[in-house]
Design a protein around this motif. Structure first.
Motif, PDB file in Angstrom:
ATOM      1  N   GLN A 134      -3.250  -7.809  33.738  1.00  0.00           N
ATOM      2  CA  GLN A 134      -4.111  -7.323  34.825  1.00  0.00           C
ATOM      3  C   GLN A 134      -3.500  -6.134  35.563  1.00  0.00           C
ATOM      4  OE1 GLN A 134      -7.030  -8.947  35.244  1.00  0.00           O
ATOM      5  NE2 GLN A 134      -6.454 -10.330  33.592  1.00  0.00           N
TER       6      GLN A 134
ATOM      7  N   GLY B 187       5.958  -3.752  43.091  1.00  0.00           N
ATOM      8  CA  GLY B 187       5.205  -2.502  42.939  1.00  0.00           C
ATOM      9  C   GLY B 187       6.115  -1.335  42.591  1.00  0.00           C
TER      10      GLY B 187
ATOM     11  N   THR C  27      -2.171 -16.283  51.021  1.00  0.00           N
ATOM     12  CA  THR C  27      -3.057 -17.239  50.354  1.00  0.00           C
ATOM     13  C   THR C  27      -2.496 -17.609  48.975  1.00  0.00           C
ATOM     14  OG1 THR C  27      -4.319 -15.366  49.508  1.00  0.00           O
ATOM     15  CG2 THR C  27      -5.151 -16.426  51.488  1.00  0.00           C
TER      16      THR C  27
ATOM     17  N   ALA D 280       0.487 -23.802  45.082  1.00  0.00           N
ATOM     18  CA  ALA D 280       0.790 -25.205  45.389  1.00  0.00           C
ATOM     19  C   ALA D 280      -0.271 -26.116  44.786  1.00  0.00           C
ATOM     20  CB  ALA D 280       0.880 -25.395  46.895  1.00  0.00           C
ATOM     21  N   GLN D 281      -1.538 -25.694  44.890  1.00  0.00           N
ATOM     22  CA  GLN D 281      -2.629 -26.494  44.312  1.00  0.00           C
ATOM     23  C   GLN D 281      -2.454 -26.629  42.802  1.00  0.00           C
ATOM     24  OE1 GLN D 281      -6.478 -24.949  45.262  1.00  0.00           O
ATOM     25  NE2 GLN D 281      -6.237 -25.271  47.466  1.00  0.00           N
TER      26      GLN D 281
ATOM     27  N   PHE E  32      -4.904 -11.630  41.977  1.00  0.00           N
ATOM     28  CA  PHE E  32      -5.508 -11.870  40.649  1.00  0.00           C
ATOM     29  C   PHE E  32      -4.517 -11.642  39.526  1.00  0.00           C
ATOM     30  CE2 PHE E  32      -6.196  -7.612  39.007  1.00  0.00           C
ATOM     31  CZ  PHE E  32      -6.328  -6.819  40.135  1.00  0.00           C
TER      32      PHE E  32
ATOM     33  N   ALA F 258      -3.652 -14.849  37.087  1.00  0.00           N
ATOM     34  CA  ALA F 258      -3.796 -14.753  35.627  1.00  0.00           C
ATOM     35  C   ALA F 258      -2.501 -15.156  34.937  1.00  0.00           C
ATOM     36  CB  ALA F 258      -4.191 -13.334  35.231  1.00  0.00           C
TER      37      ALA F 258
ATOM     38  N   ILE G  10       0.771 -28.943  49.647  1.00  0.00           N
ATOM     39  CA  ILE G  10      -0.081 -29.278  48.495  1.00  0.00           C
ATOM     40  C   ILE G  10      -1.231 -28.278  48.402  1.00  0.00           C
ATOM     41  CG2 ILE G  10       0.492 -31.740  48.642  1.00  0.00           C
ATOM     42  CD1 ILE G  10      -2.346 -32.197  49.693  1.00  0.00           C
ATOM     43  N   GLY G  11      -1.210 -27.271  49.269  1.00  0.00           N
ATOM     44  CA  GLY G  11      -2.203 -26.211  49.187  1.00  0.00           C
ATOM     45  C   GLY G  11      -3.555 -26.618  49.738  1.00  0.00           C
TER      46      GLY G  11
ATOM     47  N   ALA H 159      -0.714 -21.228  48.876  1.00  0.00           N
ATOM     48  CA  ALA H 159      -1.599 -22.396  48.852  1.00  0.00           C
ATOM     49  C   ALA H 159      -2.213 -22.549  47.459  1.00  0.00           C
ATOM     50  CB  ALA H 159      -2.696 -22.253  49.903  1.00  0.00           C
TER      51      ALA H 159
END
Lengths: 413, 413
Positions: free
Chosen positions: A131, A70, A20, A26-27, A154, A158, B14-15, A23
């Motif tokens: 974070q 990690g 995820t 990309a947004q 997250f 951030a 483009i997500g 996406a």
């Protein structure tokens, strides 16, 4: 300006985790005028990561890398970056301070493995990760910008929001990108497309329309690209208004918010309160409302009345109603919503009861049957829905439908 | 045997759409012993798709392609495949029959554009698409198998399950892939890695260990590849047990489930019930429990007591307690959990109250301060946590911590 996203991790390639991050990135990048050319997910294999890094710069000027940072043995991204960009591993003081700060907060001793997380290639510029313990890294090579971030959503988000996006917009000559969002509900994507076909065809090359459907809601996002921001803004609003004129009845917000936010904002302005009585959604409606900061000024709380017993004891649903019409019925959901208004002393209330599945269906009430009721002091509306056989989807659809029913009840008042 | 997945479509870049197809395909392929080497998402650009096809066969022996097969102008995958594999476009009778059958079903006329969907390169073998009008295509070139499918998830899934997976298992000599998962809680990734370093170093080449952390829980996944399934299974279990021996105290499940499932399964086996009293989580704990099918046999429901008023009226928290110690205190959360046991008549209960943020913090009780209590008839445990300043994270961490506290209380009983 083209970008490429490389996500690293075996968990992506065995399908244990859905990517995820890509996406979302990309947004964000599209919002600032950077187009993503390719998204590549590769395994935790040094040779493979190295090859992906070299291929990416052939296609893009900015490369975003997530994952594999990690403290454990299967995380090898950093050593590959060292190999690819050169330099030597050295402890970064700021990153080390951050590691210690985080472990202090959780009162845990810093292990050598964690200490090592502050070691980065001398060829990079550190991007602090407030974070988590794995620092982000920025590299520049062969006229290509590389940003390496942790795969934990997250932490990556951030970093993008606080450091990387601002840096990109400042240092690169990007066009202005303006967005206008229209939130609609109660109408499907293809029907919307039908209604605004003319307006969509009239859009110039530099203004794009995206349909962002999400269970019963469709967000229309207009994105305009150009270097004259003022002209662009004016032009964008003209097209936005043309669209709104065509679909007015279905528009519930003219900004990028959710229907639950629309409801909370409206009730807050009217100084009204809301409560919930959930059966099949099991707390999901309350969760959506309380995910919004400040919701406590409107949302009083409610009951998760999953069992018959709690429907009676908490909401005062009559035992006869349950035995005669069952938990999934107009009578029960109506008594639930009225019980919520009374027991939780609120101006508005939402109640739902249904068969989320996969089991529990009957010929008369198949899986996906849901009764929803909304009410205020002087009015109750109950409605039956028949969704599909997927449990999570039924829960989500019930919540969105309930919000839409409440929105309409509020509008009628 | 290595595979590669290529997903085609601007919406991915483009997500606008999250690529869930790849994760699903990867899961199916792993089950039959095919390891996915890379997942690549490319735009609807001929040159770009062509390049992706040629690069894929350098890394993999089987390539899966989804998307770009629709009837509209922007769907160009087929013409690229024609270009890449040679031959000429010809109408496939079976595919055409299928198109007509589907349009008859919906009583719609077959348009030329739909008719053209039955045209495929003569170099391919058609894979019928009973769910839609775009046929799948199989190609073989340079010792590499290529499968092209539509991007619509349920069409792709049906093709994989009904045609492609069976064909692969019959025609290819595939190894077995076995997975074993260990769910841990209450210990961080790096501390785990420290504890099992020796065991990890002892793993043979064909057995991989992955750490999959998720807010307070870490899943350890062992994956073994080989041709003698029985030997492999035995070998895998030996390594699994060695690891479990080292971290026994933190192991909460020996299969791939969540802590909330562990709790529900255990309580169901003991014929015990559970209820919740949520303040800062606003229904999220109930949502996690009720996301699991069959949870109603254990979970009675609970209260979302967001306001002071509901804490008193629903759970019987004393008004003095709230005014003297505040909503976020040991006293309040203790009265909440006892109130839940009583009001919801359950054997076990969870309660929490905290400051999710971003606002509402004070010097003594900063944002992220959360009190959690768990209880059964004869015991109550309350604990204070200090999480971060991100609302959603605080909600999620509270839920996971509450489940872990309940798990420990159940273990002590």
């Amino acid at each position: 300006m083209f970008a490429e996203i490389i996500t690293i991790g075996d968990e992506l390639l065995i399908g244990q985790v859905v990517d995820t991050n890509s996406a979302w990135m990309a947004q964000q990048l599209n919002k600032i005028g950077i187009r993503v050319k390719q998204i590549t997910s590769v395994s935790d294999s040094a040779a493979h990561i190295y090859k992906a890094l070299s291929e990416a710069k052939e296609r893009a000027e900015v490369v975003f890398i997530t994952g594999g940072l990690g403290p454990t043995k299967d995380d090898i991204t950093k050593s590959v970056l060292l190999d690819f960009f050169g330099g030597e591993l050295q402890i970064n003081e700021a990153a080390l301070k951050n590691v210690h700060a985080i472990f202090e907060k959780y009162k845990r001793p810093v292990l050598p493995a964690n200490h090592q997380q502050a070691a980065v290639p001398s060829s990079c510029e550190v991007i602090l990760n407030l974070q988590g313990t794995a620092p982000g890294m920025y590299f520049f090579k062969d006229n290509c910008h590389y940003y390496s971030m942790p795969g934990v959503p997250f932490e990556m988000m951030a970093m993008m929001e606080n450091s990387i996006i601002p840096k990109l917009t400042q240092t690169l000559n990007l066009p202005s990108v303006l967005h206008e969002t229209i939130l609609t509900a109660g109408i499907g994507e293809s029907f919307l497309a039908d209604l605004i076909e003319t307006e969509e065809d009239q859009l110039p090359e530099h203004i794009k329309l995206a349909y962002l459907p999400k269970l019963g809601q469709v967000r229309l996002r207009l994105s305009a690209f150009g270097f004259n921001e003022q002209e662009l803004k004016a032009e964008l609003l003209i097209h936005k208004n043309k669209i709104v004129d065509k679909i007015g009845d279905y528009v519930i917000a003219l900004s990028d918010i959710n229907i639950e936010e629309v409801i909370l904002n409206t009730l807050l302005a009217q100084n009204k309160t809301l409560s919930t009585a959930e059966s099949c959604t099991g707390g999901y409606i309350g969760h959506l409302l309380t995910s919004i900061a400040g919701s406590s000024r409107v949302y009083q709380g409610g009951g998760i009345t999953y069992s018959y017993e709690l429907k009676e004891s908490v909401l005062g649903v009559k035992s006869d109603t349950l035995s005669q019409t069952g938990a999934v019925s107009e009578e029960t959901v109506t008594e639930m919503v009225l019980g919520a208004l009374k027991a939780f002393n609120s101006d508005y209330a939402i109640a739902c009861s249904g068969i989320a599945g996969p089991d529990g269906g009957t010929p008369e009430k198949p899986v996906g049957t849901v009764w929803i009721a909304v009410a205020c002091k002087n009015k109750v509306v109950a409605k039956k829905y028949l969704f599909g056989n997927k449990r999570m989807q039924n829960i989500e659809r019930t919540a969105v439908s309930a919000f839409y029913m409440l929105y309409q009840l509020m509008k009628d008042n």
